[in-house]
Design a protein around this motif. Structure first.
Motif, PDB file in Angstrom:
ATOM      1  N   PHE A  22       0.836  -1.206   0.000  1.00  0.00           N
ATOM      2  CA  PHE A  22       0.000   0.000   0.000  1.00  0.00           C
ATOM      3  C   PHE A  22       0.872   1.258   0.000  1.00  0.00           C
ATOM      4  N   GLY A  23       1.957   1.215   0.768  1.00  0.00           N
ATOM      5  CA  GLY A  23       2.868   2.367   0.824  1.00  0.00           C
ATOM      6  C   GLY A  23       3.459   2.659  -0.542  1.00  0.00           C
ATOM      7  N   THR A  24       3.813   1.603  -1.267  1.00  0.00           N
ATOM      8  CA  THR A  24       4.365   1.777  -2.618  1.00  0.00           C
ATOM      9  C   THR A  24       3.340   2.436  -3.536  1.00  0.00           C
ATOM     10  N   LEU A  25       2.103   1.976  -3.428  1.00  0.00           N
ATOM     11  CA  LEU A  25       1.047   2.567  -4.264  1.00  0.00           C
ATOM     12  C   LEU A  25       0.794   4.016  -3.877  1.00  0.00           C
ATOM     13  N   TYR A  26       0.823   4.306  -2.554  1.00  0.00           N
ATOM     14  CA  TYR A  26       0.634   5.690  -2.129  1.00  0.00           C
ATOM     15  C   TYR A  26       1.766   6.564  -2.665  1.00  0.00           C
ATOM     16  N   GLY A  27       2.992   6.069  -2.546  1.00  0.00           N
ATOM     17  CA  GLY A  27       4.133   6.848  -3.032  1.00  0.00           C
ATOM     18  C   GLY A  27       4.007   7.176  -4.506  1.00  0.00           C
ATOM     19  N   ALA A  28       3.593   6.173  -5.288  1.00  0.00           N
ATOM     20  CA  ALA A  28       3.437   6.389  -6.722  1.00  0.00           C
ATOM     21  C   ALA A  28       2.300   7.370  -7.020  1.00  0.00           C
ATOM     22  N   ALA A  29       1.233   7.293  -6.216  1.00  0.00           N
ATOM     23  CA  ALA A  29       0.076   8.164  -6.462  1.00  0.00           C
ATOM     24  C   ALA A  29       0.320   9.593  -6.003  1.00  0.00           C
ATOM     25  N   ALA A  30       1.039   9.762  -4.900  1.00  0.00           N
ATOM     26  CA  ALA A  30       1.202  11.096  -4.311  1.00  0.00           C
ATOM     27  C   ALA A  30       2.379  11.873  -4.905  1.00  0.00           C
ATOM     28  N   GLU A  31       3.358  11.177  -5.458  1.00  0.00           N
ATOM     29  CA  GLU A  31       4.568  11.848  -5.940  1.00  0.00           C
ATOM     30  C   GLU A  31       4.270  12.944  -6.965  1.00  0.00           C
ATOM     31  N   PRO A  32       3.391  12.706  -7.929  1.00  0.00           N
ATOM     32  CA  PRO A  32       3.092  13.793  -8.885  1.00  0.00           C
ATOM     33  C   PRO A  32       2.393  14.985  -8.227  1.00  0.00           C
ATOM     34  N   LEU A  33       1.749  14.774  -7.083  1.00  0.00           N
ATOM     35  CA  LEU A  33       0.996  15.839  -6.418  1.00  0.00           C
ATOM     36  C   LEU A  33       1.846  16.613  -5.427  1.00  0.00           C
ATOM     37  N   LEU A  34       2.685  15.896  -4.682  1.00  0.00           N
ATOM     38  CA  LEU A  34       3.437  16.507  -3.586  1.00  0.00           C
ATOM     39  C   LEU A  34       4.931  16.615  -3.858  1.00  0.00           C
ATOM     40  N   GLY A  35       5.402  15.915  -4.873  1.00  0.00           N
ATOM     41  CA  GLY A  35       6.847  15.832  -5.079  1.00  0.00           C
ATOM     42  C   GLY A  35       7.415  14.683  -4.241  1.00  0.00           C
ATOM     43  N   THR A  36       8.627  14.296  -4.579  1.00  0.00           N
ATOM     44  CA  THR A  36       9.199  13.092  -3.953  1.00  0.00           C
ATOM     45  C   THR A  36       9.404  13.255  -2.447  1.00  0.00           C
ATOM     46  N   TRP A  37      10.091  14.330  -2.035  1.00  0.00           N
ATOM     47  CA  TRP A  37      10.463  14.424  -0.619  1.00  0.00           C
ATOM     48  C   TRP A  37       9.255  14.670   0.269  1.00  0.00           C
ATOM     49  N   LEU A  38       8.289  15.478  -0.201  1.00  0.00           N
ATOM     50  CA  LEU A  38       7.110  15.738   0.634  1.00  0.00           C
ATOM     51  C   LEU A  38       6.200  14.501   0.703  1.00  0.00           C
ATOM     52  N   THR A  39       6.208  13.702  -0.340  1.00  0.00           N
ATOM     53  CA  THR A  39       5.462  12.439  -0.296  1.00  0.00           C
ATOM     54  C   THR A  39       6.028  11.536   0.803  1.00  0.00           C
ATOM     55  N   VAL A  40       7.351  11.450   0.852  1.00  0.00           N
ATOM     56  CA  VAL A  40       7.980  10.617   1.894  1.00  0.00           C
ATOM     57  C   VAL A  40       7.758  11.235   3.271  1.00  0.00           C
ATOM     58  N   VAL A  41       7.901  12.559   3.370  1.00  0.00           N
ATOM     59  CA  VAL A  41       7.681  13.245   4.652  1.00  0.00           C
ATOM     60  C   VAL A  41       6.250  13.005   5.142  1.00  0.00           C
ATOM     61  N   SER A  42       5.292  13.007   4.218  1.00  0.00           N
ATOM     62  CA  SER A  42       3.899  12.800   4.631  1.00  0.00           C
ATOM     63  C   SER A  42       3.716  11.430   5.278  1.00  0.00           C
ATOM     64  N   SER A  43       4.397  10.415   4.754  1.00  0.00           N
ATOM     65  CA  SER A  43       4.284   9.087   5.364  1.00  0.00           C
ATOM     66  C   SER A  43       5.014   9.024   6.704  1.00  0.00           C
ATOM     67  N   VAL A  44       6.142   9.734   6.789  1.00  0.00           N
ATOM     68  CA  VAL A  44       6.895   9.752   8.049  1.00  0.00           C
ATOM     69  C   VAL A  44       6.075  10.430   9.149  1.00  0.00           C
ATOM     70  N   LEU A  45       5.367  11.514   8.806  1.00  0.00           N
ATOM     71  CA  LEU A  45       4.673  12.312   9.822  1.00  0.00           C
ATOM     72  C   LEU A  45       3.219  11.903  10.053  1.00  0.00           C
ATOM     73  N   ILE A  46       2.565  11.362   9.058  1.00  0.00           N
ATOM     74  CA  ILE A  46       1.133  11.061   9.208  1.00  0.00           C
ATOM     75  C   ILE A  46       0.912   9.586   9.551  1.00  0.00           C
ATOM     76  N   PHE A  47       1.545   8.680   8.816  1.00  0.00           N
ATOM     77  CA  PHE A  47       1.454   7.243   9.085  1.00  0.00           C
ATOM     78  C   PHE A  47       0.006   6.772   9.154  1.00  0.00           C
ATOM     79  N   SER A  48      -0.729   7.042   8.102  1.00  0.00           N
ATOM     80  CA  SER A  48      -2.107   6.553   8.015  1.00  0.00           C
ATOM     81  C   SER A  48      -2.487   6.413   6.551  1.00  0.00           C
TER      82      SER A  48
END
Lengths: 216, 98
Positions: A22-48
């Motif tokens: 699921f994390g892989t799919l989220y990363g692929a889906a969010a990267e075009p919207l948030l950019g690479t680093w903010l996509t990863v930061v969102s998972s680090v800080l939100i974890f949901s």
């Protein structure tokens, strides 16, 4: 102790694998919207996963920040129910519970309630596996781009995962009746008021718990 | 609001919703304890329904239905790993057949 760790690892490994997908799919889906680093930061800080997929879906639909925040609040209402269910089994101090609450997600609460060992320990152990899987999966998805062919399988695992967790919470027939009632009420609410979205399972779960007593 | 501020706001809301029930609220006792212990099974069942049909009560695709049927078939075993494995097998089987 070692046996406890083995049992927990064996139990949580499939969940970690599913969450990683699921994390892989989220990363692929969010990267075009948030950019690479903010996509990863969102998972680090939100974890949901539910919150983050909701956020990404709304951003993709050009929703404004207030719409995203409201949707996130509604989706998070179920954390009150999860927290209330596991709270009586937590034995740590308030600061310890603040730490443990970081790992309060559907999957870890389900395992903590089903496990015979300390709920605090189960939440931390399983939560760490889930957290690392989620973040690492996001990194892979954000860096690798769209992951073709996995979306269908991963999305089908969400209902399967919740079915498995519900089954763990059903020790007798009255609990099965409550689960079926919760599912039926949720379905009816979603059919009648689609805007309820993530709030529908919370209402369905609480309604079934109130109206369907039985022994526990 | 920047995207970073939005992510931070969402993170704070999510964490506070988790912490509130296990830090701020007193532990449930007596009848309240019985009530909260009855919540998880119907809540997870409801979440399964929501994950399956979504907001618009859409009909899931056949492989997903296969995954759910296979998962339901093994629920008497009360094994999360087995349920996930059965779900994956059910999905792949229907996907292969169709």
């Amino acid at each position: 102790m070692a046996r406890d760790a083995e049992i927990t690892l064996a139990t949580v490994a499939p969940i970690g694998a599913a969450i990683g997908v699921f994390g892989t799919l989220y990363g692929a889906a969010a990267e075009p919207l948030l950019g690479t680093w903010l996509t990863v930061v969102s998972s680090v800080l939100i974890f949901s996963g539910t919150v983050q997929f909701t956020m990404a879906g709304l951003l993709a639909a050009s929703a404004g920040p207030l719409a995203v925040i409201w949707a996130v609040f509604v989706v998070n209402v179920r954390n009150f129910a999860l927290g209330a269910a596991v709270r009586p089994r937590l034995t740590g101090s308030a600061p310890a519970r603040m730490l443990v609450s970081w790992f309060l997600i559907d999957e870890t609460v389900g395992l903590a309630l089903a496990s015979h060992e300390s709920a605090d320990r189960t939440l931390i152990r399983t939560g760490l596996v889930a957290y690392l899987s989620w973040v690492l999966g996001t990194v892979v998805g954000a860096l690798a781009g769209a992951v073709l062919g996995l979306e269908g399988l991963a999305s089908s695992l969400f209902p399967v995962l919740f079915i498995g967790l519900a089954a763990l919470m059903i020790p007798h027939r009255s609990a099965l009746a409550r689960a079926l009632a919760g599912a039926a009420v949720t379905f009816a609410l979603l059919a009648l008021w689609p805007a309820l979205a993530g709030l529908a399972p919370v209402i369905g779960g609480v309604a079934a718990a109130v109206s369907w007593g039985g022994h526990d | 609001m920047t995207e970073l501020a939005l992510v931070l706001t969402v993170a704070v809301i999510t964490y506070l919703s988790r912490a509130a029930a296990v830090v701020l609220l007193p532990p449930a006792r007596g009848r309240m304890l019985g009530f909260v212990s009855r919540i998880p099974a119907p809540l997870f069942a409801g979440l399964a329904v929501f994950a399956l049909v979504g907001e618009g009560v859409a009909v899931p695709d056949p492989p997903t239905i296969g995954a759910v049927i296979a998962a339901l078939a093994v629920t008497p075993k009360k094994s999360l790993g087995l349920t996930l494995a059965a779900g994956i097998a059910g999905y792949l089987l229907i996907d292969l057949v169709l």
